[in-house]
Every structure is written in structure tokens, then in C-alpha cells.
Design a protein around this motif. Sequence first.
Motif, PDB file in Angstrom:
ATOM      1  N   VAL A  96       1.970   5.659  -2.494  1.00  0.00           N
ATOM      2  CA  VAL A  96       0.595   6.286  -2.624  1.00  0.00           C
ATOM      3  C   VAL A  96      -0.318   5.388  -2.831  1.00  0.00           C
ATOM      4  CG1 VAL A  96       1.200   8.818  -3.010  1.00  0.00           C
ATOM      5  CG2 VAL A  96       0.581   7.227  -4.773  1.00  0.00           C
ATOM      6  N   ASP A  97       0.053   4.060  -3.021  1.00  0.00           N
ATOM      7  CA  ASP A  97      -0.970   2.972  -3.412  1.00  0.00           C
ATOM      8  C   ASP A  97      -1.377   2.243  -2.076  1.00  0.00           C
ATOM      9  OD1 ASP A  97       1.037   1.426  -2.887  1.00  0.00           O
ATOM     10  OD2 ASP A  97       1.644   0.728  -5.007  1.00  0.00           O
ATOM     11  N   HIS A  98      -0.901   2.799  -1.065  1.00  0.00           N
ATOM     12  CA  HIS A  98      -1.072   2.286   0.572  1.00  0.00           C
ATOM     13  C   HIS A  98      -0.331   1.235   0.728  1.00  0.00           C
ATOM     14  CE1 HIS A  98      -5.532   3.848  -0.313  1.00  0.00           C
ATOM     15  NE2 HIS A  98      -4.764   4.797  -0.397  1.00  0.00           N
ATOM     16  N   SER A  99       0.786   0.944  -0.124  1.00  0.00           N
ATOM     17  CA  SER A  99       1.282  -0.566   0.163  1.00  0.00           C
ATOM     18  C   SER A  99       2.810  -0.197   0.689  1.00  0.00           C
ATOM     19  CB  SER A  99       1.602  -0.972  -1.252  1.00  0.00           C
ATOM     20  OG  SER A  99       2.475  -0.589  -2.033  1.00  0.00           O
ATOM     21  N   LEU A 100       3.493  -1.025   1.402  1.00  0.00           N
ATOM     22  CA  LEU A 100       4.755  -1.292   1.999  1.00  0.00           C
ATOM     23  C   LEU A 100       5.496  -2.471   1.418  1.00  0.00           C
ATOM     24  CD1 LEU A 100       6.492   0.457   3.966  1.00  0.00           C
ATOM     25  CD2 LEU A 100       5.876  -1.134   5.876  1.00  0.00           C
ATOM     26  N   LYS A 101       6.289  -2.383   0.464  1.00  0.00           N
ATOM     27  CA  LYS A 101       6.814  -3.522   0.108  1.00  0.00           C
ATOM     28  C   LYS A 101       8.290  -3.688   0.617  1.00  0.00           C
ATOM     29  CE  LYS A 101       3.937  -3.693  -4.119  1.00  0.00           C
ATOM     30  NZ  LYS A 101       4.018  -3.625  -5.428  1.00  0.00           N
ATOM     31  N   ILE A 102       8.641  -4.938   0.819  1.00  0.00           N
ATOM     32  CA  ILE A 102      10.054  -5.438   1.214  1.00  0.00           C
ATOM     33  C   ILE A 102      10.713  -6.025   0.032  1.00  0.00           C
ATOM     34  CG2 ILE A 102      11.498  -6.379   3.093  1.00  0.00           C
ATOM     35  CD1 ILE A 102       9.666  -4.379   4.040  1.00  0.00           C
ATOM     36  N   TRP A 103      11.898  -5.628  -0.108  1.00  0.00           N
ATOM     37  CA  TRP A 103      12.848  -6.317  -1.391  1.00  0.00           C
ATOM     38  C   TRP A 103      14.167  -6.713  -0.883  1.00  0.00           C
ATOM     39  CZ3 TRP A 103       9.516  -6.026  -5.831  1.00  0.00           C
ATOM     40  CH2 TRP A 103       8.619  -5.098  -5.870  1.00  0.00           C
ATOM     41  N   ARG A 104      14.468  -8.003  -1.783  1.00  0.00           N
ATOM     42  CA  ARG A 104      15.779  -8.441  -1.473  1.00  0.00           C
ATOM     43  C   ARG A 104      16.808  -8.614  -2.587  1.00  0.00           C
ATOM     44  NH1 ARG A 104      15.081 -14.339   1.298  1.00  0.00           N
ATOM     45  NH2 ARG A 104      14.121 -15.229  -0.460  1.00  0.00           N
TER      46      ARG A 104
ATOM     47  N   ASN B 220      21.619  -3.786   8.402  1.00  0.00           N
ATOM     48  CA  ASN B 220      22.482  -4.559   8.335  1.00  0.00           C
ATOM     49  C   ASN B 220      22.395  -5.861   7.329  1.00  0.00           C
ATOM     50  OD1 ASN B 220      23.688  -3.952  10.860  1.00  0.00           O
ATOM     51  ND2 ASN B 220      21.919  -4.776  11.934  1.00  0.00           N
ATOM     52  N   ARG B 221      21.406  -6.082   6.680  1.00  0.00           N
ATOM     53  CA  ARG B 221      20.774  -7.047   5.967  1.00  0.00           C
ATOM     54  C   ARG B 221      20.732  -6.489   4.552  1.00  0.00           C
ATOM     55  NH1 ARG B 221      16.270 -10.900   8.300  1.00  0.00           N
ATOM     56  NH2 ARG B 221      16.917 -12.107   6.398  1.00  0.00           N
ATOM     57  N   ASP B 222      20.674  -7.302   3.275  1.00  0.00           N
ATOM     58  CA  ASP B 222      20.378  -6.904   1.996  1.00  0.00           C
ATOM     59  C   ASP B 222      18.800  -6.749   1.746  1.00  0.00           C
ATOM     60  OD1 ASP B 222      22.954  -6.189   1.295  1.00  0.00           O
ATOM     61  OD2 ASP B 222      23.484  -8.468   0.963  1.00  0.00           O
ATOM     62  N   ILE B 223      18.190  -6.023   2.371  1.00  0.00           N
ATOM     63  CA  ILE B 223      16.779  -5.661   2.255  1.00  0.00           C
ATOM     64  C   ILE B 223      16.516  -4.427   1.762  1.00  0.00           C
ATOM     65  CG2 ILE B 223      14.449  -6.199   3.532  1.00  0.00           C
ATOM     66  CD1 ILE B 223      15.970  -8.516   5.006  1.00  0.00           C
ATOM     67  N   ILE B 224      15.536  -3.996   1.339  1.00  0.00           N
ATOM     68  CA  ILE B 224      15.136  -2.944   0.880  1.00  0.00           C
ATOM     69  C   ILE B 224      13.659  -2.682   1.361  1.00  0.00           C
ATOM     70  CG2 ILE B 224      14.734  -1.103  -0.772  1.00  0.00           C
ATOM     71  CD1 ILE B 224      17.345  -2.038  -2.080  1.00  0.00           C
ATOM     72  N   CYS B 225      13.309  -1.486   1.763  1.00  0.00           N
ATOM     73  CA  CYS B 225      11.710  -1.305   1.943  1.00  0.00           C
ATOM     74  C   CYS B 225      11.493  -0.072   1.077  1.00  0.00           C
ATOM     75  CB  CYS B 225      11.652  -0.904   3.482  1.00  0.00           C
ATOM     76  SG  CYS B 225       9.712  -0.487   3.850  1.00  0.00           S
TER      77      CYS B 225
END
Length: 237
Positions: free
Chosen positions: A229-237, A220-225
Motif C-alpha cells: 500500500v506504500d505504492h511500491s513494487l519491489k523485486i528481490w533475489r 523461471n528465475r530466483d526472483i520475487i516481486c
Amino acid sequence: PIPCVPWQSQTSGQQLFTGDKKCHFEFAHSEAVTSVAFNRDGSQVLSASLDKTIRIHGLRSKRMLKEFRGHESYVNQAIYSHDQTKIISCSSDGTIKVWNLKSTDLIKTFKPHENKNQEIAVRSVSLHPTQSEQIIVCNASTTCYIATLAGKEVKAFEKPTKKEDDGGHFVSAITSAKGNFLYGLGNDKIMYVYETENQKLVHAMKLHAEDVLGVCHHPNRDIICSWSVDHSLKIWR
């Protein structure tokens, strides 16, 4: 034109789950599971695997309900169609298959344009948010597509390349919630953003320091995940 910055939720800690195990499919497949998806009413879970099969498991019965066989290599993803009457799968054998959910019969097999005379792994497939008979197809090439369930190519999105590089390839592709943008994730760790109407590249940004594995868009929102392999999870808008 499209700001993409790390996003941090303002929501304080919410308990998302208790940790109680509802059911356990210990041998859901004979090899590694590559994707899972719930059906609309949440009573079943669809899984794909390196064992070349797609299976549906019942949460109430706690057993496998259906199996789809026909791919000749790893199944990288399987999803439900918009109307929940079909299963759509993609594989390292270079094909996309559409199945009848009720009978498990194969309805259609097709390859993206670049795969016609060669076997290029199809990395991901996702539903178009506003066109019920269209899907987003990403194969291990410099092009990702919007295609119909009948296999007709609707639009193609080219990854820019430089003479000094090896061309690279896409590893995942999705659209925004309204379908007006397509996000193609390259193995060069860069996300390429296209306007779907004219297929124009409007933005590109590096997401991670190491190999990126996938990207998804908030419903629903303008957010990307994105995850890596660097073990990270990042959230972007």
C-alpha cells in the motif's frame, strides 16, 4: 543462507505493449474484481470478485462465457488447474472450492485445518509447481499449507510469534519455481522463507515500510516481486 536484496534489471527499455485495447469488459462483475488469470492458450481470462462469483470471459467473443456461483462471501482468488480442466477458488467465507471448468459444477469444497470450526478468510491459492494435484493455501492465520485438491493437508508452515504481539497472520504464500522453498508473507510486513521438504524456517526479512499486499515468484528465475500500500513494487533475489 538465502540472500534477498533489491534487484534491478539490466535490460534496457523494451516495449511490452502498444496500449491498443483488445477488448473491454466494462461490467465484468457487479463489484470489485479481486484476481485475474489467463488460460494456457490465452483465449480466455478468468476473474474473481467481491460479488461472490467467478467468471470466464472470451477474448475472441468479447463476452462472458461461464459463471461459477457458490461462495458465500468475497472470492479472493481463482486459478486454473495444471491440466486446465478445473477452476480452484478461495474466499473470505473460509473455503476453497474446486470446480469442473467445462460444466461449472462444484467438485469439492474444503476448509484449511484452522477453519474447521470458524470462518477465517482464505487469502490466496496457487498451484504447486511440480505436484499437479497440490496447491499452496494461505488463510488469515499464522499457518499456511500445502494441500491436495481433495482437501488433504500435506504440510503446514507455522509463522513464528512473540508473546508481546497479537500473533499476526499470513496475507499471501507461494513457492519457488522448483517448489523447494515456500514464501509466506505476513501482515507484519515480513516475508518468511521455509524449506518445503522439512518445513524449516530458514530466513525472514522485512519487505516494506507499510502493509504488504502480495508476493509472486518469477516462473523461471530466483526472483520475487512484492507489492504494498506504500505504492511500491519491489523485486528481490
